[in-house]
Design an enzyme around this catalytic site. Sequence first.
Site, mmCIF file in Angstrom:
data_model
loop_
_atom_site.group_PDB
_atom_site.id
_atom_site.type_symbol
_atom_site.label_atom_id
_atom_site.label_comp_id
_atom_site.label_asym_id
_atom_site.label_seq_id
_atom_site.Cartn_x
_atom_site.Cartn_y
_atom_site.Cartn_z
ATOM 1 N N ILE A 33 38.506 48.316 43.929
ATOM 2 C CA ILE A 33 39.259 49.257 44.516
ATOM 3 C C ILE A 33 39.416 49.110 46.056
ATOM 4 O O ILE A 33 38.512 48.619 46.511
ATOM 5 C CB ILE A 33 38.874 50.754 44.039
ATOM 6 C CG1 ILE A 33 38.113 50.898 42.523
ATOM 7 C CG2 ILE A 33 39.643 51.661 44.512
ATOM 8 C CD1 ILE A 33 37.437 52.075 42.373
ATOM 9 N N ASN A 68 29.953 60.070 42.045
ATOM 10 C CA ASN A 68 30.841 59.040 42.787
ATOM 11 C C ASN A 68 30.152 58.011 43.610
ATOM 12 O O ASN A 68 30.260 56.946 44.055
ATOM 13 C CB ASN A 68 32.048 59.397 43.344
ATOM 14 C CG ASN A 68 32.747 58.514 43.959
ATOM 15 O OD1 ASN A 68 33.319 57.412 43.696
ATOM 16 N ND2 ASN A 68 32.663 58.747 45.424
ATOM 17 N N TYR A 122 23.769 45.008 41.753
ATOM 18 C CA TYR A 122 24.580 46.056 41.627
ATOM 19 C C TYR A 122 25.101 46.010 40.119
ATOM 20 O O TYR A 122 24.982 47.455 39.779
ATOM 21 C CB TYR A 122 26.016 45.697 42.427
ATOM 22 C CG TYR A 122 27.092 46.610 42.266
ATOM 23 C CD1 TYR A 122 26.883 47.773 42.997
ATOM 24 C CD2 TYR A 122 28.167 46.264 41.696
ATOM 25 C CE1 TYR A 122 27.857 48.743 43.051
ATOM 26 C CE2 TYR A 122 29.093 46.972 41.460
ATOM 27 C CZ TYR A 122 29.037 48.386 42.181
ATOM 28 O OH TYR A 122 29.987 49.212 42.282
ATOM 29 N N ALA A 159 23.169 45.487 37.593
ATOM 30 C CA ALA A 159 22.072 45.898 36.816
ATOM 31 C C ALA A 159 21.957 47.479 36.852
ATOM 32 O O ALA A 159 21.841 48.121 36.177
ATOM 33 C CB ALA A 159 20.728 45.376 37.509
ATOM 34 N N SER A 160 22.256 47.904 38.074
ATOM 35 C CA SER A 160 22.093 49.343 38.344
ATOM 36 C C SER A 160 23.526 50.092 37.743
ATOM 37 O O SER A 160 23.365 51.101 36.879
ATOM 38 C CB SER A 160 22.598 49.819 39.792
ATOM 39 O OG SER A 160 23.841 49.609 40.536
ATOM 40 N N SER A 179 31.751 51.060 36.899
ATOM 41 C CA SER A 179 32.371 49.588 37.779
ATOM 42 C C SER A 179 32.578 48.471 36.472
ATOM 43 O O SER A 179 31.821 48.625 35.593
ATOM 44 C CB SER A 179 31.196 48.995 38.592
ATOM 45 O OG SER A 179 31.822 47.897 39.120
ATOM 46 N N GLY A 201 29.454 61.517 46.838
ATOM 47 C CA GLY A 201 30.204 60.622 47.728
ATOM 48 C C GLY A 201 31.688 60.890 47.922
ATOM 49 O O GLY A 201 32.531 60.229 47.771
ATOM 50 N N ALA A 202 31.811 62.203 48.400
ATOM 51 C CA ALA A 202 33.364 62.947 48.510
ATOM 52 C C ALA A 202 33.724 62.582 49.974
ATOM 53 O O ALA A 202 34.970 63.097 50.280
ATOM 54 C CB ALA A 202 33.169 64.534 48.021
ATOM 55 N N SER A 203 32.917 62.276 50.893
ATOM 56 C CA SER A 203 33.427 62.293 52.237
ATOM 57 C C SER A 203 34.705 61.286 52.549
ATOM 58 O O SER A 203 35.167 61.661 53.454
ATOM 59 C CB SER A 203 32.390 61.924 53.064
ATOM 60 O OG SER A 203 31.840 60.637 52.950
#
Length: 226
Positions: A172, A76, A141, A143-144, A128, A8-10
Amino acid sequence: MPTALITGASRGLGAEIARQLAPTHDLLLGGRPSTDLDELATQLDGATTFSVELTDYDEVESAVETISELDVLVHNAGVGSSLETVADTPVEEWHQVLEVNLVAAAELTRLLLPALRAAQGHIVFINSGAGRRANPRWAPYAASKFALRALADALRAEEPTLRVTSVFPGRIDTDMQRDLVAIEGDDYDPSRFLKTSTVAAAVVHAVTTSADAHPEEIVLRPTGRG
């Protein structure tokens, strides 16, 4: 230099983690193929793109074949949910959120364990606040993220030569946050949220902690004084 792979670095937090690790690490920038990812690799001298769809497990397996040693893996990448009640959340959303936020992270970790073991490496899971407390309308969300915490805890116990850190930031200031606030019907005030640079600095701190210490969990909450 040691090597770090960041998913998820973009953009957003992932891009900021990459910028802060760039002076001390060779980077593999994970993300779907995009101009944002290519431009970040160009900005960060020596960085290489790791352009894969993380839920295409055959593609991921092929992409990691050349990685024989890996010092740092930062998970990420993730997706949010639609903020519906449990009564109104379709099964397809449960599948999507758990697939991206949990299953894909577990499979990438599994495939890279030989390389991480070879380097006695460090795995960082960006979790999170929702991974510690479930609020109304956040069930898929949360739960994940609860499950992601369990994955990190089990992995830490199973792999004594690795360090495994869960980072639990509050909300964030990112594009995804703007979308969530719009769904909630509120005005967007970035001072209410953590800066990406603050969270990225916590990740770098964990990664650079002396080898005699194991930073297992980091919890960050916004103060509203940003």
